[in-house]
Write a protein that holds these residues in place. Structure first.
Motif, mmCIF file in Angstrom:
data_model
loop_
_atom_site.group_PDB
_atom_site.id
_atom_site.type_symbol
_atom_site.label_atom_id
_atom_site.label_comp_id
_atom_site.label_asym_id
_atom_site.label_seq_id
_atom_site.Cartn_x
_atom_site.Cartn_y
_atom_site.Cartn_z
ATOM 1 N N THR A 151 0.846 -1.601 -0.132
ATOM 2 C CA THR A 151 0.170 0.254 0.038
ATOM 3 C C THR A 151 1.126 0.902 -0.152
ATOM 4 O O THR A 151 1.366 1.591 0.955
ATOM 5 C CB THR A 151 -1.247 0.446 1.134
ATOM 6 N N ILE A 152 0.338 2.664 -1.160
ATOM 7 C CA ILE A 152 0.915 3.404 -0.804
ATOM 8 C C ILE A 152 0.364 4.383 -0.609
ATOM 9 O O ILE A 152 0.579 5.128 1.049
ATOM 10 C CB ILE A 152 1.179 3.955 -2.333
ATOM 11 N N PHE A 153 -0.886 4.444 -0.489
ATOM 12 C CA PHE A 153 -1.940 5.627 -0.174
ATOM 13 C C PHE A 153 -2.947 4.871 0.220
ATOM 14 O O PHE A 153 -3.439 4.120 -0.192
ATOM 15 C CB PHE A 153 -1.600 5.684 -1.615
ATOM 16 N N SER A 154 -3.353 5.273 1.612
ATOM 17 C CA SER A 154 -4.889 4.512 2.297
ATOM 18 C C SER A 154 -5.156 5.726 2.887
ATOM 19 O O SER A 154 -5.404 6.526 3.445
ATOM 20 C CB SER A 154 -4.377 3.586 3.206
ATOM 21 N N HIS A 155 -7.035 5.764 2.193
ATOM 22 C CA HIS A 155 -7.929 7.173 2.636
ATOM 23 C C HIS A 155 -8.938 6.335 2.925
ATOM 24 O O HIS A 155 -9.977 5.557 1.992
ATOM 25 C CB HIS A 155 -7.568 8.320 2.484
ATOM 26 N N SER A 156 -9.641 6.473 4.090
ATOM 27 C CA SER A 156 -10.651 5.447 4.235
ATOM 28 C C SER A 156 -11.877 6.621 4.917
ATOM 29 O O SER A 156 -11.431 7.762 5.686
ATOM 30 C CB SER A 156 -11.249 4.698 5.149
ATOM 31 N N ASP A 157 -12.436 6.976 4.870
ATOM 32 C CA ASP A 157 -14.315 7.787 5.237
ATOM 33 C C ASP A 157 -15.225 7.248 6.855
ATOM 34 O O ASP A 157 -15.787 6.507 6.424
ATOM 35 C CB ASP A 157 -15.244 8.518 4.339
ATOM 36 N N SER A 158 -14.426 7.774 7.961
ATOM 37 C CA SER A 158 -14.440 7.222 9.057
ATOM 38 C C SER A 158 -15.929 7.246 9.357
ATOM 39 O O SER A 158 -16.975 7.042 10.035
ATOM 40 C CB SER A 158 -14.296 6.985 10.060
ATOM 41 N N VAL A 159 -16.074 8.424 8.542
ATOM 42 C CA VAL A 159 -17.716 9.810 9.263
ATOM 43 C C VAL A 159 -19.069 9.534 8.344
ATOM 44 O O VAL A 159 -19.649 8.852 9.415
ATOM 45 C CB VAL A 159 -17.732 10.788 8.508
ATOM 46 N N HIS A 160 -18.929 8.790 7.021
ATOM 47 C CA HIS A 160 -19.466 7.889 6.370
ATOM 48 C C HIS A 160 -19.346 6.249 6.303
ATOM 49 O O HIS A 160 -19.993 5.970 5.694
ATOM 50 C CB HIS A 160 -19.783 8.906 4.479
ATOM 51 N N GLN A 161 -18.975 5.631 7.411
ATOM 52 C CA GLN A 161 -18.266 4.505 7.239
ATOM 53 C C GLN A 161 -18.223 3.319 6.041
ATOM 54 O O GLN A 161 -18.332 3.052 5.462
ATOM 55 C CB GLN A 161 -19.108 3.661 8.133
ATOM 56 N N ARG A 162 -17.406 5.127 5.378
ATOM 57 C CA ARG A 162 -16.971 3.813 3.790
ATOM 58 C C ARG A 162 -15.011 3.971 3.690
ATOM 59 O O ARG A 162 -14.092 4.133 4.163
ATOM 60 C CB ARG A 162 -16.812 5.160 3.031
ATOM 61 N N ASP A 163 -14.879 2.374 3.981
ATOM 62 C CA ASP A 163 -13.538 1.692 3.709
ATOM 63 C C ASP A 163 -12.978 2.071 2.367
ATOM 64 O O ASP A 163 -13.558 1.581 1.247
ATOM 65 C CB ASP A 163 -13.537 0.060 4.299
ATOM 66 N N ASN A 164 -11.840 1.963 2.337
ATOM 67 C CA ASN A 164 -10.713 2.233 0.542
ATOM 68 C C ASN A 164 -11.560 3.029 -0.154
ATOM 69 O O ASN A 164 -12.247 2.753 -1.129
ATOM 70 C CB ASN A 164 -11.210 0.287 0.249
ATOM 71 N N GLU A 165 -12.064 3.732 0.333
ATOM 72 C CA GLU A 165 -12.439 4.924 -0.248
ATOM 73 C C GLU A 165 -11.567 5.978 -1.210
ATOM 74 O O GLU A 165 -11.712 5.888 -2.430
ATOM 75 C CB GLU A 165 -12.645 6.586 1.107
ATOM 76 N N LEU A 166 -10.010 5.392 -1.353
ATOM 77 C CA LEU A 166 -9.283 5.731 -2.536
ATOM 78 C C LEU A 166 -8.093 5.164 -1.333
ATOM 79 O O LEU A 166 -7.436 5.693 -0.617
ATOM 80 C CB LEU A 166 -8.683 7.745 -2.214
ATOM 81 N N VAL A 167 -7.708 4.008 -2.468
ATOM 82 C CA VAL A 167 -6.295 3.119 -1.932
ATOM 83 C C VAL A 167 -5.963 3.099 -3.652
ATOM 84 O O VAL A 167 -6.226 2.758 -3.842
ATOM 85 C CB VAL A 167 -6.923 1.803 -0.691
ATOM 86 N N VAL A 168 -4.350 2.276 -3.285
ATOM 87 C CA VAL A 168 -3.466 2.720 -4.214
ATOM 88 C C VAL A 168 -2.638 1.969 -3.673
ATOM 89 O O VAL A 168 -1.335 1.994 -2.524
ATOM 90 C CB VAL A 168 -2.306 4.265 -4.789
ATOM 91 N N THR A 169 -2.440 1.046 -4.716
ATOM 92 C CA THR A 169 -1.157 -0.275 -3.688
ATOM 93 C C THR A 169 -0.152 -0.555 -5.202
ATOM 94 O O THR A 169 -0.520 -0.228 -6.396
ATOM 95 C CB THR A 169 -1.416 -1.470 -4.015
ATOM 96 N N VAL A 170 1.102 -0.881 -4.554
ATOM 97 C CA VAL A 170 1.857 -0.865 -5.992
ATOM 98 C C VAL A 170 3.082 -2.165 -5.773
ATOM 99 O O VAL A 170 2.634 -3.330 -4.680
ATOM 100 C CB VAL A 170 2.984 -0.290 -6.164
ATOM 101 N N GLY A 171 3.404 -3.250 -6.878
ATOM 102 C CA GLY A 171 3.857 -4.220 -7.254
ATOM 103 C C GLY A 171 4.317 -4.489 -8.354
ATOM 104 O O GLY A 171 4.550 -4.258 -8.723
ATOM 105 N N TRP A 172 3.460 -5.914 -8.762
ATOM 106 C CA TRP A 172 3.007 -6.559 -9.926
ATOM 107 C C TRP A 172 2.281 -5.453 -10.880
ATOM 108 O O TRP A 172 2.412 -5.866 -12.535
ATOM 109 C CB TRP A 172 2.772 -8.322 -10.048
ATOM 110 N N ASP A 173 1.295 -4.978 -10.453
ATOM 111 C CA ASP A 173 0.862 -4.406 -10.778
ATOM 112 C C ASP A 173 0.228 -2.795 -10.030
ATOM 113 O O ASP A 173 0.667 -2.981 -8.732
ATOM 114 C CB ASP A 173 -0.764 -4.640 -11.341
ATOM 115 N N VAL A 174 -0.062 -1.869 -10.425
ATOM 116 C CA VAL A 174 -0.919 -0.728 -9.371
ATOM 117 C C VAL A 174 -1.958 -0.740 -9.335
ATOM 118 O O VAL A 174 -2.770 -1.181 -10.631
ATOM 119 C CB VAL A 174 -0.280 0.629 -10.644
ATOM 120 N N GLY A 175 -2.421 -0.615 -8.351
ATOM 121 C CA GLY A 175 -4.271 -0.570 -8.001
ATOM 122 C C GLY A 175 -4.360 0.108 -7.506
ATOM 123 O O GLY A 175 -4.017 0.898 -6.609
#
Length: 200
Positions: free
Chosen positions: A62-86
């Motif tokens: 995981t490079i970047f992780s943002h979850s919206d706890s106010v509206h209870q939204r997990d994985n609101e904006l998440v970026v991963t790297v590895g063999w691909d970019v997610g």
């Protein structure tokens, strides 16, 4: 920048010849960067996120992780790297296979536009692919953003820790053009700092 502070824990700051960067080491698995925005909440209908990384591309990290706890939204904006970019937007995921894997510095830019429902990846200034993602969605951005880890808010734990170098993480509240992305990858855009996040 809209961020008043960045809390850096367990990181080693190193001044590179081109720009400052931070090293997330295997010896400090709990290391991460925590960013707190000046604004409590923002509604994003488009964004562009760019960053430099240097890693061995072992597994998904995981490079970047943002979850919206106010509206209870997990994985609101998440970026991963590895063999691909997610990319996660509002709990929905797309991945972009990398045409080649490098252990040197790599520049990635991800752009998402709600109106068209498209996500686009550029690597080192060249477009990789465009994929459909979350048309009509509005990203709730506010609270805490984590660099280098994915936080499970329920358990307060971390997973998928990034190992390697990271620098110049910038997030804009608009869709940058291909020309802008190419200029950023060559470090010759007049204003290279994001209007939401400008770190490193």
């Amino acid at each position: 920048t809209l961020f008043r502070s960045a809390q850096t824990r367990g990181l080693i700051g190193v001044k590179m010849t081109a720009f400052p960067s931070f090293y997330f080491s295997t010896e400090h698995q709990a290391s991460f960067v925590e960013l707190r925005p000046l604004q409590d909440s923002m509604d994003l209908r488009a964004f562009t996120l760019c960053f430099w990384v240097k890693t061995k591309n072992q597994g998904t990290k995981t490079i970047f992780s943002h979850s919206d706890s106010v509206h209870q939204r997990d994985n609101e904006l998440v970026v991963t790297v590895g063999w691909d970019v997610g990319l996660w937007v509002g709990g929905h995921f797309v991945d972009f296979p990398q045409p080649h894997i490098s252990e040197e510095w790599v520049h990635n830019c991800l752009r998402w536009v709600s109106e068209t429902g498209t996500a686009t990846l550029w690597t080192n200034g060249l477009i990789v692919k465009e994929k459909p993602l979350q048309k009509g969605y509005v990203v709730k951005f506010g609270g805490v953003t984590i660099l280098g880890k994915d936080r499970d808010d329920l358990l307060g734990m971390f997973s998928n820790g990034f190992v390697g170098w990271m620098s110049q993480v910038n997030l804009w509240s608009r869709a940058l053009t291909s020309t802008d992305v190419t200029k950023i990858s060559r470090c010759n855009l007049e204003n290279q700092k994001g209007d939401i996040i400008a770190w490193g």
